[in-house]
Design a protein around this motif. Structure first.
Motif, PDB file in Angstrom:
ATOM      1  N   ASN A 219       3.379   7.376   2.003  1.00  0.00           N
ATOM      2  CA  ASN A 219       2.953   7.983   3.077  1.00  0.00           C
ATOM      3  C   ASN A 219       3.174   9.398   3.614  1.00  0.00           C
ATOM      4  O   ASN A 219       2.965   9.344   4.338  1.00  0.00           O
ATOM      5  CB  ASN A 219       3.996   7.040   4.173  1.00  0.00           C
ATOM      6  CG  ASN A 219       3.680   6.922   5.953  1.00  0.00           C
ATOM      7  OD1 ASN A 219       2.145   6.890   5.977  1.00  0.00           O
ATOM      8  ND2 ASN A 219       4.055   7.304   6.216  1.00  0.00           N
TER       9      ASN A 219
ATOM     10  N   SER B 289      -1.845  11.154  -1.628  1.00  0.00           N
ATOM     11  CA  SER B 289      -1.277  11.535  -2.754  1.00  0.00           C
ATOM     12  C   SER B 289      -2.433  10.556  -4.208  1.00  0.00           C
ATOM     13  O   SER B 289      -2.258  11.564  -5.659  1.00  0.00           O
ATOM     14  CB  SER B 289      -0.680   9.808  -2.908  1.00  0.00           C
ATOM     15  OG  SER B 289       0.324  10.280  -2.302  1.00  0.00           O
ATOM     16  N   GLY B 290      -3.307  10.150  -4.085  1.00  0.00           N
ATOM     17  CA  GLY B 290      -4.451   9.800  -4.857  1.00  0.00           C
ATOM     18  C   GLY B 290      -5.109  11.352  -5.753  1.00  0.00           C
ATOM     19  O   GLY B 290      -5.362  10.992  -6.171  1.00  0.00           O
TER      20      GLY B 290
ATOM     21  N   GLY C 298       4.666   7.572  -3.086  1.00  0.00           N
ATOM     22  CA  GLY C 298       4.288   6.491  -3.200  1.00  0.00           C
ATOM     23  C   GLY C 298       4.033   6.022  -5.030  1.00  0.00           C
ATOM     24  O   GLY C 298       5.107   7.323  -5.703  1.00  0.00           O
TER      25      GLY C 298
ATOM     26  N   SER D 103      -7.152   9.417   0.409  1.00  0.00           N
ATOM     27  CA  SER D 103      -5.632   9.711   0.186  1.00  0.00           C
ATOM     28  C   SER D 103      -5.164  10.709  -0.376  1.00  0.00           C
ATOM     29  O   SER D 103      -5.157  11.031  -1.305  1.00  0.00           O
ATOM     30  CB  SER D 103      -4.901   7.658  -0.994  1.00  0.00           C
ATOM     31  OG  SER D 103      -4.205   8.040  -1.356  1.00  0.00           O
TER      32      SER D 103
ATOM     33  N   GLU E 122       1.041  -1.126   0.174  1.00  0.00           N
ATOM     34  CA  GLU E 122      -0.174  -0.017   0.350  1.00  0.00           C
ATOM     35  C   GLU E 122       0.986   1.138  -0.121  1.00  0.00           C
ATOM     36  O   GLU E 122       0.569   1.926  -0.947  1.00  0.00           O
ATOM     37  CB  GLU E 122      -1.120   0.150   1.271  1.00  0.00           C
ATOM     38  CG  GLU E 122      -1.627   0.468   0.357  1.00  0.00           C
ATOM     39  CD  GLU E 122      -2.945  -0.391   2.325  1.00  0.00           C
ATOM     40  OE1 GLU E 122      -3.232   0.755   2.650  1.00  0.00           O
ATOM     41  OE2 GLU E 122      -3.762  -0.878   2.387  1.00  0.00           O
ATOM     42  N   HIS E 123       1.838   1.043   0.897  1.00  0.00           N
ATOM     43  CA  HIS E 123       2.915   2.698   1.173  1.00  0.00           C
ATOM     44  C   HIS E 123       3.766   2.619  -0.052  1.00  0.00           C
ATOM     45  O   HIS E 123       3.530   3.529  -0.860  1.00  0.00           O
ATOM     46  CB  HIS E 123       3.758   2.205   1.966  1.00  0.00           C
ATOM     47  CG  HIS E 123       3.371   2.795   3.043  1.00  0.00           C
ATOM     48  ND1 HIS E 123       4.183   2.566   4.574  1.00  0.00           N
ATOM     49  CD2 HIS E 123       2.171   3.293   3.952  1.00  0.00           C
ATOM     50  CE1 HIS E 123       2.939   2.618   6.033  1.00  0.00           C
ATOM     51  NE2 HIS E 123       1.913   3.159   4.793  1.00  0.00           N
TER      52      HIS E 123
ATOM     53  N   ILE F  54       2.146   6.151  -7.761  1.00  0.00           N
ATOM     54  CA  ILE F  54       1.083   6.360  -8.368  1.00  0.00           C
ATOM     55  C   ILE F  54       1.285   7.754  -8.785  1.00  0.00           C
ATOM     56  O   ILE F  54       1.153   8.929  -9.681  1.00  0.00           O
ATOM     57  CB  ILE F  54      -0.138   6.152  -7.568  1.00  0.00           C
ATOM     58  CG1 ILE F  54      -0.457   4.933  -7.246  1.00  0.00           C
ATOM     59  CG2 ILE F  54      -1.092   7.163  -8.188  1.00  0.00           C
ATOM     60  CD1 ILE F  54      -2.475   4.254  -6.891  1.00  0.00           C
ATOM     61  N   LEU F  55       1.576   8.636  -7.150  1.00  0.00           N
ATOM     62  CA  LEU F  55       1.823  10.339  -7.819  1.00  0.00           C
ATOM     63  C   LEU F  55       3.163  10.418  -8.576  1.00  0.00           C
ATOM     64  O   LEU F  55       3.609  11.818  -9.076  1.00  0.00           O
ATOM     65  CB  LEU F  55       1.899  10.784  -6.206  1.00  0.00           C
ATOM     66  CG  LEU F  55       1.896  12.253  -6.277  1.00  0.00           C
ATOM     67  CD1 LEU F  55       0.703  13.043  -6.990  1.00  0.00           C
ATOM     68  CD2 LEU F  55       2.004  12.714  -4.760  1.00  0.00           C
TER      69      LEU F  55
ATOM     70  N   LEU G  99       2.679   2.147  -2.856  1.00  0.00           N
ATOM     71  CA  LEU G  99       1.864   2.675  -4.242  1.00  0.00           C
ATOM     72  C   LEU G  99       1.529   4.212  -3.942  1.00  0.00           C
ATOM     73  O   LEU G  99       0.879   5.136  -4.678  1.00  0.00           O
ATOM     74  CB  LEU G  99       0.354   1.738  -4.707  1.00  0.00           C
ATOM     75  CG  LEU G  99       0.202   0.406  -5.399  1.00  0.00           C
ATOM     76  CD1 LEU G  99      -1.109  -0.228  -5.134  1.00  0.00           C
ATOM     77  CD2 LEU G  99       0.878   0.843  -6.336  1.00  0.00           C
ATOM     78  N   TYR G 100       0.689   4.152  -2.378  1.00  0.00           N
ATOM     79  CA  TYR G 100       0.321   6.187  -1.755  1.00  0.00           C
ATOM     80  C   TYR G 100       1.144   6.611  -1.167  1.00  0.00           C
ATOM     81  O   TYR G 100       0.620   7.610  -1.067  1.00  0.00           O
ATOM     82  CB  TYR G 100      -1.061   5.126  -0.821  1.00  0.00           C
ATOM     83  CG  TYR G 100      -1.927   4.527  -1.981  1.00  0.00           C
ATOM     84  CD1 TYR G 100      -2.732   4.479  -2.864  1.00  0.00           C
ATOM     85  CD2 TYR G 100      -2.544   4.265  -0.829  1.00  0.00           C
ATOM     86  CE1 TYR G 100      -3.129   4.147  -3.535  1.00  0.00           C
ATOM     87  CE2 TYR G 100      -3.480   3.185  -0.958  1.00  0.00           C
ATOM     88  CZ  TYR G 100      -4.223   3.313  -2.600  1.00  0.00           C
ATOM     89  OH  TYR G 100      -5.064   1.868  -2.561  1.00  0.00           O
TER      90      TYR G 100
END
Lengths: 309, 251
Positions: A134, A283-284, A223, A281, A128-129, A225-226, A131-132
């Motif tokens: 922290n 980042s999301g 992460g 999130s 999870e970390h 994605i960002l 991807l997104y």
């Protein structure tokens, strides 16, 4: 409400992710400008994915989760992936995009498997970390309010990500300023650049290196994605707004910073305001905001070129 | 027609036994040619004859399997400063965010160097180069908004800005309008008259005699090389093209 919003809690809890997201966004957007012009957007994608196996492998090999170790592991993985991409391209004769697609999906998947099988997930490493990031977990414990920004003792307790990202941003910006002209020339016309005495191969490798450095630095904080979004979306949005390269780079920085700030604030404050439980999130949300800006620029940008073919 | 300047001891470009393969297919099969100083030389040959490859391999832009290329008696790698290379127009992305003037200023990179920034003197010189090609009014135009002929003139202006002694041009007349073709020929001839050397990959057999002094007939290897008047003859051209074309050329 508004007093609360701007109060000590803001400095303690919201300002650190806001600053970190902004620094990460600026760091990634700079090399991203040249990636999109070189049609190498996938390279940023590749770099930010291979960071994961690099970090996991570094942890497994050394048993340490210290930042320099993680950075070294990620840089090694980035270098390995660059070699793999070039190797696949030459040996299999595939298109560069295909070679990148094969490399980063394989290495990222290998990283996930490695993470699950090893004890690494018991530390702060988990999928999870990866991807997104922290962002929300970064807190400035030494802050007591806005005055802390001028307090040397409190500043010394700033989350380490702030200093690290600021340093990487300075390195990336200085390198790009230094090689600006040869980089522009070799991006536009590689054959001509070689005959003009420009070390084209070295510059290409340097751009890959800077991209990897930016991706690695951003990855642990925000992460993958960002990281991917910030490498590509702000420069692509800026490209649609201007036909001048210096203006494009400046605009990309504006879009990067505003996406980071707007995204962090919306993620943290909008859900409670409209009565939703918890927050989303950051980042999301930043990636969504930057994607939204790109969509707006594609619809209304001054220099968009709809392809007729 | 201007009488070609005789070969000097050191030709502008001396290529010896140059060999290049794409995969298993040889493109240049041991090409040897000596291209004269102070002359305009056309490289002629059918599609796939290795004309563009010859320029790129001589410049070291693509790897060769063997052979040498000397410019003014020195290995090309060391002799690059006085060489201006004009790639095919289609080799670059004209959507690149730059103005015509920005592209011409790229020709001054050697002079300004890594840390040098563009000043008034460079801009004035670049504008002069654009003027010589009739492009002064388009200096601030986005390059993607120019016609094919105008883009080619910008490329020529960039080469001019390099202040080179040897100009290597890859199909400078491909897909350009008649006015552009005339402007480019006039420029190249005036460069030649200043003693500079021009080598151009050329496609239009009907203009060879009007534009060029010398010709290199190429089809993976050198078929013939020499003054247009004696070399550009039906028999040699027919051999170059595998007997496909035999019209409009003196026997």
């Amino acid at each position: 409400m508004l007093a609360d919003f701007w109060g000590a809690e803001f400095v303690l809890l919201t300002l650190p992710p806001l600053v970190i997201a902004t620094l990460a966004a600026l760091t990634c957007a700079l090399p991203g400008n040249f990636l999109i012009l070189r049609r190498q957007a996938m390279l940023g994608d590749a770099m930010s994915h291979v960071v994961l196996p690099g970090i996991v492998a570094a942890y497994l090999l050394t048993g340490s989760a210290a930042t320099p170790v993680m950075l070294a592991g990620a840089m090694a993985a980035a270098a390995l992936s660059a070699l793999m991409i070039e190797g696949i391209r030459r040996l299999a004769g595939t298109d560069a995009g295909v070679a990148m697609g094969i490399t980063f999906t394989t290495l990222f998947a290998a990283g996930v498997l490695l993470l699950e099988q090893s004890g690494a997930s018991s530390v702060h490493l988990d999928v999870e970390h990866a991807l997104y990031g922290n962002l929300e977990g970064v807190i400035w414990f030494d802050a007591t309010g806005w005055a802390s920004l001028l307090d040397p003792v409190a500043l010394a307790g700033l989350p380490p990500e702030v200093g690290g990202l600021a340093l990487v941003l300075a390195i990336v910006a200085a390198a790009m300023w230094l090689v600006w002209r040869p980089l522009v020339i070799s991006t536009f016309d590689e054959g001509f650049a070689r005959t003009a005495g420009i070390p084209v191969t070295l510059l290409s490798a340097g751009l890959v290196g800077l991209t990897a450095l930016a991706a690695v630095a951003a990855f642990s904080a925000v992460g993958s994605i960002l990281t991917i979004a910030m490498l590509i979306c702000p420069p692509a949005t800026a490209r649609l707004m201007t036909d001048s390269l210096p203006a494009q780079v400046r605009l990309s920085l504006v879009f990067a910073a505003s996406s980071a700030i707007l995204g962090t604030l919306v993620a943290g404050y909008l859900p409670p305001l409209i009565g939703l439980p918890g927050t989303v999130s950051a980042s999301g949300m930043i990636a969504v905001v930057s994607g939204g800006s790109l969509a707006l620029a594609a619809l209304f940008g001054r220099h968009r070129r709809p392809r007729s073919a | 027609m201007v009488e070609p300047i005789p070969l000097t001891a050191e030709p502008a470009l001396a290529i010896r036994d140059l060999r290049v393969s794409y995969g298993a297919n040889p493109v240049l099969d041991g090409v040897t040619a000596s291209l004269a100083r102070g002359a305009m030389t056309a490289i002629i040959g059918p599609n796939g004859a290795g004309k563009s490859t010859l320029l790129k391999a001589a410049l070291g832009l693509i790897p060769s399997l063997g052979g040498t290329a000397l410019a003014f008696g020195k290995p090309v790698g060391q002799a690059l400063p006085p060489i201006a290379y004009v790639p095919q127009r289609a080799a670059v992305d004209w959507d690149f965010p730059a103005r015509a003037l920005d592209v011409v200023l790229m020709g001054m990179y050697r002079r300004t160097g890594l840390l040098g920034r563009i000043g008034k003197a460079e801009t004035t010189a670049a504008m002069e180069c654009l003027s010589r090609l009739g492009m002064a009014d388009f200096a601030t135009r986005q390059i993607g908004a120019l016609s094919g002929g105008q883009q080619q003139r910008v490329f020529l202006a960039r080469a001019l800005a390099q202040g080179a002694e040897l100009y290597l041009l890859d199909e400078p007349f491909a897909g350009v309008d008649a006015a552009t073709e005339a402007a480019i020929v006039t420029l190249l001839k005036s460069l030649r008259d200043e003693g500079r050397s021009i080598v151009a990959v050329h496609h239009d057999l009907s203009t060879v005699s009007a534009y060029f002094d010398r010709v290199l007939l190429l089809n993976r290897r050198t078929i013939a090389e020499g003054p247009v008047a004696t070399t550009f003859r039906q028999e040699a051209v027919a051999r170059t093209y595998g007997n496909q074309i035999a019209t409009a050329i003196p026997a």
